[in-house]
Design an enzyme around this catalytic site. Sequence first.
Site, PDB file in Angstrom:
ATOM      1  N   ARG A  88      -2.746   3.988   6.188  1.00  0.00           N
ATOM      2  CA  ARG A  88      -2.568   5.347   5.689  1.00  0.00           C
ATOM      3  C   ARG A  88      -3.936   5.959   5.410  1.00  0.00           C
ATOM      4  O   ARG A  88      -4.737   5.397   4.660  1.00  0.00           O
ATOM      5  CB  ARG A  88      -1.711   5.338   4.416  1.00  0.00           C
ATOM      6  N   HIS A 132      -5.256  15.318   0.649  1.00  0.00           N
ATOM      7  CA  HIS A 132      -5.581  14.363  -0.410  1.00  0.00           C
ATOM      8  C   HIS A 132      -6.732  14.946  -1.230  1.00  0.00           C
ATOM      9  O   HIS A 132      -7.799  14.351  -1.356  1.00  0.00           O
ATOM     10  CB  HIS A 132      -5.942  13.002   0.187  1.00  0.00           C
ATOM     11  N   GLU A 178       0.106  13.268  -4.206  1.00  0.00           N
ATOM     12  CA  GLU A 178       0.055  13.388  -5.663  1.00  0.00           C
ATOM     13  C   GLU A 178      -0.223  14.800  -6.171  1.00  0.00           C
ATOM     14  O   GLU A 178      -1.255  15.071  -6.795  1.00  0.00           O
ATOM     15  CB  GLU A 178      -0.986  12.417  -6.230  1.00  0.00           C
ATOM     16  N   ASN A 303       3.644   6.546  -5.050  1.00  0.00           N
ATOM     17  CA  ASN A 303       2.444   5.868  -5.516  1.00  0.00           C
ATOM     18  C   ASN A 303       2.697   5.355  -6.929  1.00  0.00           C
ATOM     19  O   ASN A 303       3.025   6.138  -7.825  1.00  0.00           O
ATOM     20  CB  ASN A 303       1.244   6.818  -5.530  1.00  0.00           C
ATOM     21  N   TYR A 305       1.224   2.739 -10.052  1.00  0.00           N
ATOM     22  CA  TYR A 305       0.156   1.910 -10.596  1.00  0.00           C
ATOM     23  C   TYR A 305       0.503   1.287 -11.942  1.00  0.00           C
ATOM     24  O   TYR A 305       0.161   0.148 -12.214  1.00  0.00           O
ATOM     25  CB  TYR A 305      -1.122   2.744 -10.758  1.00  0.00           C
ATOM     26  N   GLU A 357       0.941   3.888  -2.281  1.00  0.00           N
ATOM     27  CA  GLU A 357      -0.211   3.357  -3.007  1.00  0.00           C
ATOM     28  C   GLU A 357       0.276   2.429  -4.105  1.00  0.00           C
ATOM     29  O   GLU A 357       1.260   2.718  -4.788  1.00  0.00           O
ATOM     30  CB  GLU A 357      -1.067   4.458  -3.641  1.00  0.00           C
TER      31      GLU A 357
END
Length: 458
Positions: A88, A132, A178, A303, A305, A357
């Site tokens: 990606r 991005h 995002e 994504n 985290y 991600e």
Amino acid sequence: MNSNDTNFAAAAHRAAFRPDFAWGSATSAAQIEGAGALDGKGPSIWDAFCREPGRINDGSNIDVACDHYHRYRDDVALMKWLGLKAYRFSFAWPRVQPLGRGLWNEPGFAFYDRLIDCLLEAGIAPHATLYHWDLPLALHTQLGGWPAREIVPHFADYAAEVARRFGDRLASLATLNEPWCVATLGYETAQFAPGKTNRAAAMQTSHHLLLAHGRAIQAMRAETKTQLGIVLNHTPAFPATELEADRKAARLDDGLNVRWYMDPVFRGQYPADVLEHLGADAPRMEAGDLAEIAQPLDFLGVNFYTRSYISTQQPKVPAPGQHGFTDMGWEIYPKALTQHLVRITREYSPPPIYITENGMANADRVDADGRVADAERVAYLREHLAALARAIELGVDVRGYFYWSLLDNFEWNSGYAKRFGLFHVDYETQVRTAKDSAHWYRAFIQAQHAGNEPPKAP
């Protein structure tokens, strides 16, 4: 094999990742490409942000970054060594259209043409993202950036041109990465470019981003049959206690981070409780906007985290951190990945999901023997893949996983001080060194294709 490895292996086998599951890694243009003013590339808001004193913690910039623009063939060779089946990356809008409107920059397009060909020759499927965060600076200075509605048709034009040129060679194409970060960190908290502090502007930005997404999907549908979607960052909110104040605060946090973007994309409406909370700062809309945003999608990129641990008390109740914390200070809590994927599947019935991600920053060093012993990242990978396996076992349709990031890189306002990569980058020499986590992930991918158990930690 210790108990953690045993549990992980069992979970992975029960989940039975699809034979065509996309095992990959991810990067973004601004963070790795460098060549900041080469071959006709225009400046982005991040080029300008880096030059404002005090904005970047280590005072660095993105002029060179990882020099991927010149070293992409070597980096694709690293991907092939890892056994990646997918990669990606993002297009830099100002590299292919320096002013964000008007003339296209053919040398910029030629770079992505070479990169895509190189990936395909290596047997790696290219998954691209249009935006991005590196907005052409001219659109910020001349139009006012994302708070200005005039930006939306320009983004749709850009999307259509990329789809026309490359759609037949891309495995997928995402509109945005995002949007929460773009809007909130860029226009409300000033942590990210362009560094503004205006909540109303941030929320208007969020709406224009989503409207641009919807327009772009429509424009690309006319140009390509590749898979189209959006990438959202989800940080599930957990109340620190059973206090009503904590529960309400967690619900609002979820509304601003998750539901504010999921609801318009998949339900054609903004969450009523968040609109009430925003009051006069709620975005201005025109008739038909929400219908344009809610375009049918082929995939949803998530994504993930960490989680948000919400406490309204003073002093705040800290997150327990039973699995530790990353070098960003983010709590490691893999269980939330399973819970959240099950939740959004139940509530939104989304199209197939990619984990676009997932990764951690770690204080990595190359030792005297040339080794980068990042046991913490190996554990993070193992535990999150186990959590992903559990979600699939529970019925979540996940088609791929992209570790963030392939390389250590420019980590936005942290500069080069935070390292997320599978490969350590010496920024002085541009030497890449495979970390223990890269060796582990390589062995894991090999085991998946061979039908064997995943590897033990080094």
